[in-house]
Design an enzyme around this catalytic site. Structure first.
Site, mmCIF file in Angstrom:
data_model
loop_
_atom_site.group_PDB
_atom_site.id
_atom_site.type_symbol
_atom_site.label_atom_id
_atom_site.label_comp_id
_atom_site.label_asym_id
_atom_site.label_seq_id
_atom_site.Cartn_x
_atom_site.Cartn_y
_atom_site.Cartn_z
ATOM 1 N N GLU A 116 8.568 5.921 -17.293
ATOM 2 C CA GLU A 116 7.898 7.018 -16.582
ATOM 3 C C GLU A 116 8.070 6.806 -15.097
ATOM 4 O O GLU A 116 8.159 5.664 -14.650
ATOM 5 C CB GLU A 116 6.385 6.990 -16.848
ATOM 6 C CG GLU A 116 5.984 7.292 -18.241
ATOM 7 C CD GLU A 116 4.517 6.913 -18.466
ATOM 8 O OE1 GLU A 116 3.765 6.759 -17.487
ATOM 9 O OE2 GLU A 116 4.153 6.757 -19.628
ATOM 10 N N LYS A 118 6.800 6.254 -11.498
ATOM 11 C CA LYS A 118 5.570 5.643 -10.992
ATOM 12 C C LYS A 118 5.024 6.552 -9.888
ATOM 13 O O LYS A 118 5.708 6.809 -8.893
ATOM 14 C CB LYS A 118 5.874 4.254 -10.438
ATOM 15 C CG LYS A 118 4.633 3.506 -10.024
ATOM 16 C CD LYS A 118 4.990 2.050 -9.739
ATOM 17 C CE LYS A 118 3.753 1.219 -9.529
ATOM 18 N NZ LYS A 118 2.941 1.652 -8.410
ATOM 19 N N ASP A 120 2.860 7.605 -6.799
ATOM 20 C CA ASP A 120 2.268 6.879 -5.678
ATOM 21 C C ASP A 120 0.928 7.523 -5.332
ATOM 22 O O ASP A 120 0.812 8.300 -4.396
ATOM 23 C CB ASP A 120 3.239 6.950 -4.489
ATOM 24 C CG ASP A 120 2.972 5.828 -3.514
ATOM 25 O OD1 ASP A 120 2.204 4.906 -3.853
ATOM 26 O OD2 ASP A 120 3.532 5.883 -2.405
ATOM 27 N N TYR A 227 -1.407 9.416 -18.109
ATOM 28 C CA TYR A 227 -0.424 8.718 -18.940
ATOM 29 C C TYR A 227 -1.038 7.737 -19.921
ATOM 30 O O TYR A 227 -0.345 7.009 -20.583
ATOM 31 C CB TYR A 227 0.580 7.977 -18.044
ATOM 32 C CG TYR A 227 -0.042 7.219 -16.894
ATOM 33 C CD1 TYR A 227 -0.812 6.088 -17.117
ATOM 34 C CD2 TYR A 227 0.138 7.651 -15.582
ATOM 35 C CE1 TYR A 227 -1.400 5.408 -16.070
ATOM 36 C CE2 TYR A 227 -0.448 6.967 -14.527
ATOM 37 C CZ TYR A 227 -1.212 5.849 -14.783
ATOM 38 O OH TYR A 227 -1.797 5.174 -13.747
ATOM 39 N N LYS A 319 10.403 -1.439 -9.088
ATOM 40 C CA LYS A 319 10.259 -0.824 -7.764
ATOM 41 C C LYS A 319 11.627 -0.449 -7.208
ATOM 42 O O LYS A 319 12.540 -1.283 -7.196
ATOM 43 C CB LYS A 319 9.591 -1.820 -6.806
ATOM 44 C CG LYS A 319 8.127 -2.100 -7.114
ATOM 45 C CD LYS A 319 7.276 -0.875 -6.808
ATOM 46 C CE LYS A 319 5.797 -1.143 -6.937
ATOM 47 N NZ LYS A 319 5.204 -1.883 -5.856
ATOM 48 N N CYS A 413 -2.588 -2.019 31.945
ATOM 49 C CA CYS A 413 -2.568 -0.805 31.125
ATOM 50 C C CYS A 413 -1.580 0.198 31.718
ATOM 51 O O CYS A 413 -1.657 0.512 32.910
ATOM 52 C CB CYS A 413 -3.974 -0.201 31.076
ATOM 53 S SG CYS A 413 -4.023 1.413 30.295
ATOM 54 N N CYS A 431 -7.325 -2.419 26.599
ATOM 55 C CA CYS A 431 -7.653 -1.995 27.944
ATOM 56 C C CYS A 431 -9.157 -1.804 27.939
ATOM 57 O O CYS A 431 -9.679 -1.018 27.144
ATOM 58 C CB CYS A 431 -6.949 -0.668 28.264
ATOM 59 S SG CYS A 431 -7.607 0.087 29.752
ATOM 60 N N CYS A 436 -10.650 4.688 31.257
ATOM 61 C CA CYS A 436 -9.182 4.799 31.192
ATOM 62 C C CYS A 436 -8.823 6.178 30.645
ATOM 63 O O CYS A 436 -9.315 6.587 29.592
ATOM 64 C CB CYS A 436 -8.619 3.714 30.278
ATOM 65 S SG CYS A 436 -6.867 3.937 29.904
HETATM 66 S S1 IVH Z 1 0.477 2.464 -16.442
HETATM 67 C C1 IVH Z 1 -2.288 -1.138 -17.839
HETATM 68 N N1 IVH Z 1 1.969 4.415 -15.524
HETATM 69 O O1 IVH Z 1 0.568 1.915 -10.627
HETATM 70 C C2 IVH Z 1 -1.693 -0.514 -16.618
HETATM 71 N N2 IVH Z 1 0.639 3.193 -13.974
HETATM 72 O O2 IVH Z 1 1.073 -0.741 -9.630
HETATM 73 C C3 IVH Z 1 -1.538 0.936 -16.810
HETATM 74 N N3 IVH Z 1 0.801 4.001 -11.690
HETATM 75 O O3 IVH Z 1 -2.601 0.660 -11.414
HETATM 76 C C4 IVH Z 1 -0.777 1.539 -15.718
HETATM 77 N N4 IVH Z 1 2.212 5.634 -12.080
HETATM 78 O O4 IVH Z 1 -2.405 3.169 -10.835
HETATM 79 C C5 IVH Z 1 1.101 3.429 -15.213
HETATM 80 N N5 IVH Z 1 3.301 6.197 -14.867
HETATM 81 C C6 IVH Z 1 2.431 5.225 -14.559
HETATM 82 C C7 IVH Z 1 1.972 5.012 -13.245
HETATM 83 C C8 IVH Z 1 1.081 3.976 -13.006
HETATM 84 C C9 IVH Z 1 1.488 5.010 -11.161
HETATM 85 C C10 IVH Z 1 -0.091 3.104 -10.925
HETATM 86 C C11 IVH Z 1 -1.353 2.720 -11.640
HETATM 87 C C12 IVH Z 1 -1.347 1.202 -11.639
HETATM 88 C C13 IVH Z 1 -0.400 0.893 -10.523
HETATM 89 C C14 IVH Z 1 0.204 -0.472 -10.669
#
Ligand code: IVH
Length: 691
Positions: A116, A118, A120, A227, A319, A413, A431, A436
């Protein structure tokens, strides 16, 4: 058709279109048609108040957040994820999974995973009871999070009711995030009003969720993806999913937003291909992603692998490598902030990085520059990870000119010429000249900004003009501005992207700003407190203080101890606020603002509503163990209805701990601290004093 039937029909249609628009990004009707449905529902509900229900689409913004957010304990800890920073590390993860399964007597050649994107954002746990959203909690420390239900209800992608009414309670977890467009819009607005930019969408989402004003949260445009379905909690489901892919499909079928690019990958090669593909394609998405989360698909295999204390062994986060480039560092300049903090930054030869042109990068502080030995005229490596503002990683020494000399913080400054100081034990130079002009400029920008006094039109360039012309010497002077004084001023400002903005103040513009200033006199008290720019007092602390103290006078009279006994106000904030308030110049400023007609108290009606003076107001209870006559959530709700607070942890301030069957460490802690305990009978007596 009766009103009740029409209301139900409208809700059904609105829910359907909300899903099409916010979850599927595939609307079927025009915005105006949608608005018409909503208006009709609002009208019918206002004519039939007894037919209003909490899960009606009209009720996304409603109720109010108490003085702060309550802490809630997660049914199961919210774990974090281990990371893999390269293909090799991902291969090593796959090997560990296969070894782990072999060790459990379930050897497999290839493991099936779900990959999946990730997101942010900020992790979020939602509880649905019989299909209705009853709670939303942040991750917090993993064990306890914050109850942000009021704010999450405003997110249109989060259904207030699931499409199928699922019996009992279930918990789903996912991520609340800022879509890129909404994030850019907010930062653009902030740039124009001179407010500090959010570093990245995640910070913006976290900050927004912690805001105490759900109406403001509703406007910001947050979204969400889910998810995870908590195993065990969904036990009321007749057949639980056997694989993660099925979970995702089920969440989707219930109407929850699920990020649609997930893919089942059999074996490590397919996984690596997915990661490589999305590293290339990710900028085409409407949200920010910093990697791929890889999860074992088969839930039995997951159970065999188990978790460590921090991470599941069945998942990892791959990552994406941050983008880096080399470019010329033309000059190291410094910026003087609102608090007088002097921060260095790099002026760069423009370079394209992660899809945007970069001509500036942060250099944090003087120590950091010395440690990295970055010099003017160096070729430097710059990186843009998830953040808006890129950073300098370090110099390319092989390309350094022999004339390059180590950089030094200027002695004075750049704005007012006074000597710069570095307080004992701090990394930041300051400063300390209270008048200022750079500090006043930044301070005024903050005071007028959207998240403080929200005076539209009073931005960076107009403020510079006003200071130049000597029309404003402190915040209170803003209230002496008239159309005549403003009209005729012209200004030019250069944005960070190099574009020049010309502003001329014709009568019309001047009148608009004056009207905005006028309007800001009746702003909420927290906006004034936040606008004063007191160190450590952010938007949220200001809201908490305004709710707790109700007026500037009461706040100004509060002792450090009183401040500190406010929920969420710690010693650093309390000290900082007290010493600011003790400064005669600051008290005079408050008085001048008051004299200018700025409202200095929370209106009576609001105060009464916030105080909710139930019979248990001011008391805090902790629940532990299993109750027989009701669930913990029901007990919590009943206590809260009577005005009590229910907390997740025992402290000396706890009024009493309610101890159910098989209670653990909290009952012990209560005994240690001498906090009274109540059994279930005593709790029932407390809740029903007549019986
Ligand atoms: S699964 C048991 N799926 O990334 C852990 N996490 O760096 C379940 N995150 O704390 C997490 N997208 O907040 C999962 N598709 C995704 C995600 C995801 C973002 C976040 C989540 C987690 C953090 C870890």
């Amino acid at each position: 058709m009766t009103a009740a039937e029409r209301i139900e029909e409208l809700r059904r249609q609105i829910r359907y279109h909300e899903e099409r628009y916010y979850v599927l990004s595939d609307p079927e009707i025009a915005d105006a048609e949608f608005d018409a449905l909503m208006k009709e529902l609002e009208r019918l509900e206002s004519e039939n108040p007894d037919l209003v229900t909490d899960d009606s689409p009209t009720r996304r913004v409603g109720g109010r957040v108490a003085a702060g957010f309550d802490t809630v304990e997660h049914a199961q800890p919210m774990l974090s994820l281990d990371n893999a920073y390269s293909d090799d590390e991902l291969r090593a993860f796959d090997e560990r999974v296969r070894k782990g399964l072999s060790a459990e007597g379930q050897p497999v050649e290839t493991v099936a995973y779900v990959a999946e994107l990730k997101i942010d954002g900020v992790s979020m746990a939602l509880t649905y009871d019989h299909g209705a959203l009853v709670r939303a909690a942040t991750r917090g420390d993993g064990v306890r999070g914050e109850d942000v239900t009021f704010n999450v209800r405003t997110i249109r992608a989060v259904p207030l009711r699931l499409k199928e009414s699922v019996p009992g309670r279930l918990e789903v977890r996912g991520e609340v995030y800022f879509p890129r467009k909404a994030f850019e819009r907010i930062n653009k607005e902030r740039e124009e009003t001179g407010e500090p930019l959010f570093a990245n969408p995640r910070n913006a989402a976290a900050g927004t969720l912690r805001n105490l004003d759900p109406a403001l949260v509703a406007k910001r445009g947050l979204s969400a993806f889910f998810y995870q379905l908590l195993p065990g909690v969904g036990a009321d489901l007749q057949v639980g999913p056997a694989a993660h892919g099925e979970t995702l499909e089920r969440l989707r079928a219930w109407g929850l937003p699920v990020e649609r690019h997930w893919r089942r990958c059999v074996g490590i090669e397919e996984l690596l291909a997915f990661c490589g593909e999305w590293d290339q394609k990710r900028r085409s998405l409407e949200f920010d992603t910093d990697g791929v989360v890889v999860k074992v698909d088969d839930l039995r295999q997951r159970a065999l692998l188990g978790t460590t204390s921090k991470f599941p062994r069945w998942a990892t986060a791959f990552k994406f490598p941050a983008e880096q480039k080399t470019t010329l560092l033309k000059r190291i300049a410094v910026n003087v902030g609102r608090t007088g903090a002097v921060t260095p930054f790099a002026e760069l030869e423009p370079v394209t990085l992660a899809g945007t042109t970069v001509s500036m990068a942060t250099l944090h502080n003087a120590d950091d520059i010395a440690r990295k030995d970055v010099r003017e005229g160096d070729w430097v490596l710059v990186e843009k990870a998830g953040d808006v503002i890129p950073r300098v990683i370090g110099p390319v020494l092989s390309r350094r000119s022999p004339d390059a000399v180590p950089w030094q913080m200027p002695a004075t400054c750049p704005q007012c010429g006074s000597a710069l100081h570095r307080p004992e034990g701090e990394v930041v130079w300051r400063c300390e000249n209270t008048s200022c002009p750079a500090k006043l400029q930044r301070g005024l920008e903050h005071f007028a900004s959207r998240s403080a006094m929200n005076i539209e039109g009073l931005g960076e360039s107009l403020i510079a003009q006003l200071l130049d012309a000597g029309l404003v010497k402190d915040y209170a002077d803003v209230y002496g501005l008239t159309t005549e004084k403003l009209a005729g001023l012209t200004s030019t400002s250069v944005r960070t992207d190099g574009r020049e903005i010309q502003r001329r103040f014709g009568d019309k513009n001047a009148a608009k700003v004056v009207a905005e200033i006028e309007r800001s006199r009746s702003n909420e008290l927290w906006r004034v407190i936040f606008g004063l720019g007191i160190r450590h007092i952010g938007e949220r602390a200001a809201q908490v203080l305004a709710r707790a103290f109700g007026s500037m006078d009461v706040l100004m009279a509060a002792t450090v101890e009183q401040l500190q006994s406010t929920h969420e106000i710690g010693p650093v904030l309390a000290e900082s606020l007290r010493s600011w308030l003790d400064e005669p110049r600051n008290r005079a400023l408050v008085e001048r603002l008051r004299a200018a007609g700025v409202r200095m108290e929370v209106p009576e009606a609001e105060r009464a509503a916030a105080a909710l003076p139930g019979p248990l107001a001011g008391k805090t209870y902790v629940l532990t163990g299993t109750l027989t006559s009701m669930s913990r959530e029901q007990a919590t709700a009943a206590l809260e209805r009577l005005g009590a607070k229910v907390s997740g942890s025992v402290s000396k301030k706890t009024t009493a701990v309610v101890v159910g069957a098989e209670a653990g460490s909290k009952a012990e802690k209560a005994r240690e601290l001498g906090v009274p305990t109540l059994d279930e009978t005593a709790l029932l007596a407390l809740l029903n004093p007549e019986s």
